[in-house]
Design a protein around this motif. Sequence first.
Motif, mmCIF file in Angstrom:
data_model
loop_
_atom_site.group_PDB
_atom_site.id
_atom_site.type_symbol
_atom_site.label_atom_id
_atom_site.label_comp_id
_atom_site.label_asym_id
_atom_site.label_seq_id
_atom_site.Cartn_x
_atom_site.Cartn_y
_atom_site.Cartn_z
ATOM 1 N N UNK A 36 1.031 -1.247 -0.021
ATOM 2 C CA UNK A 36 0.061 0.058 -0.133
ATOM 3 C C UNK A 36 0.911 1.287 -0.142
ATOM 4 N N UNK A 37 0.516 2.219 -0.682
ATOM 5 C CA UNK A 37 0.890 3.626 -0.610
ATOM 6 C C UNK A 37 1.265 4.149 0.726
ATOM 7 N N UNK A 38 1.974 4.669 1.084
ATOM 8 C CA UNK A 38 1.979 5.450 2.554
ATOM 9 C C UNK A 38 1.914 6.889 2.151
ATOM 10 N N UNK A 39 1.250 7.633 3.248
ATOM 11 C CA UNK A 39 0.848 9.095 2.897
ATOM 12 C C UNK A 39 1.297 9.735 4.343
ATOM 13 N N UNK A 40 1.634 10.825 4.376
ATOM 14 C CA UNK A 40 1.576 11.729 5.438
ATOM 15 C C UNK A 40 1.200 13.124 5.356
ATOM 16 N N UNK A 41 0.132 13.490 6.117
ATOM 17 C CA UNK A 41 -0.441 14.971 5.894
ATOM 18 C C UNK A 41 -0.250 15.368 7.355
ATOM 19 N N UNK A 42 0.454 16.925 7.098
ATOM 20 C CA UNK A 42 0.822 17.515 8.321
ATOM 21 C C UNK A 42 -0.388 18.237 8.985
ATOM 22 N N UNK A 43 -1.553 18.255 8.412
ATOM 23 C CA UNK A 43 -2.610 18.831 8.983
ATOM 24 C C UNK A 43 -2.596 20.452 8.853
ATOM 25 N N UNK A 44 -2.057 20.714 7.606
ATOM 26 C CA UNK A 44 -2.153 22.109 7.262
ATOM 27 C C UNK A 44 -2.640 22.282 5.995
ATOM 28 N N UNK A 45 -3.312 23.499 5.811
ATOM 29 C CA UNK A 45 -3.870 23.568 4.312
ATOM 30 C C UNK A 45 -2.664 24.288 3.484
ATOM 31 N N UNK A 46 -3.183 24.858 2.207
ATOM 32 C CA UNK A 46 -2.259 25.149 1.607
ATOM 33 C C UNK A 46 -1.744 26.780 1.674
ATOM 34 N N UNK A 47 -2.464 27.299 2.704
ATOM 35 C CA UNK A 47 -2.086 28.670 3.109
ATOM 36 C C UNK A 47 -0.783 28.376 4.565
ATOM 37 N N UNK A 48 -0.885 26.911 4.920
ATOM 38 C CA UNK A 48 -0.103 26.664 6.173
ATOM 39 C C UNK A 48 -0.648 26.918 7.423
ATOM 40 N N UNK A 49 -1.956 26.978 7.244
ATOM 41 C CA UNK A 49 -3.002 27.215 8.704
ATOM 42 C C UNK A 49 -3.215 25.575 9.142
ATOM 43 N N UNK A 50 -3.079 25.488 10.351
ATOM 44 C CA UNK A 50 -3.465 24.199 10.884
ATOM 45 C C UNK A 50 -4.864 23.787 10.732
ATOM 46 N N UNK A 51 -5.286 22.678 10.173
ATOM 47 C CA UNK A 51 -6.903 22.425 9.904
ATOM 48 C C UNK A 51 -7.342 21.146 10.477
ATOM 49 N N UNK A 52 -6.257 20.362 10.601
ATOM 50 C CA UNK A 52 -6.591 18.899 11.344
ATOM 51 C C UNK A 52 -5.539 18.500 12.198
#
Length: 142
Positions: A36-52
């Motif tokens: 399976x493909x591995x992903x890492x999402x840092x929780x920030x949107x395109x503007x660098x704001x933390x959203x999750x």
Amino acid sequence: MSVDEQIKEYIAAQPEPKRLDMMALHRLILEMMPDGRLWFLDGKDDAGKTVSNPSIGYGARTIQYANGSTREFYRIGVSANTTGISVYILGIEDRKYLAQTYGKDLGKAKITGYCIKFKALRDIRVETLKAAIRYGVDQPAI
């Protein structure tokens, strides 16, 4: 930094005993989805704001939006939260399925439409969690 390095850094940054549980979950899911493909999402949107919360993703599926556009995303996700760990099982159409099928046997966990949230692995039956993850992995890709 590679996705693998980001995942290792994210897990290492967790306090004990959450770090050990996250490492165990990571190994368990990798065993279930070795290709399976591995992903890492840092929780920030395109503007660098933390959203999750940051999250680790496993596998791939295509999400189709109402406007007809599509996007690739992970099938299974794991995220640390303030009270424990969340496991996301995406692509399940019936939002009651997880709770109805695995809720009674899982142990101390809160189950929503696609999320299983628990404080620590010792509070749940790992075999039941594996069965829920397997169900998510086996869902059609779209």
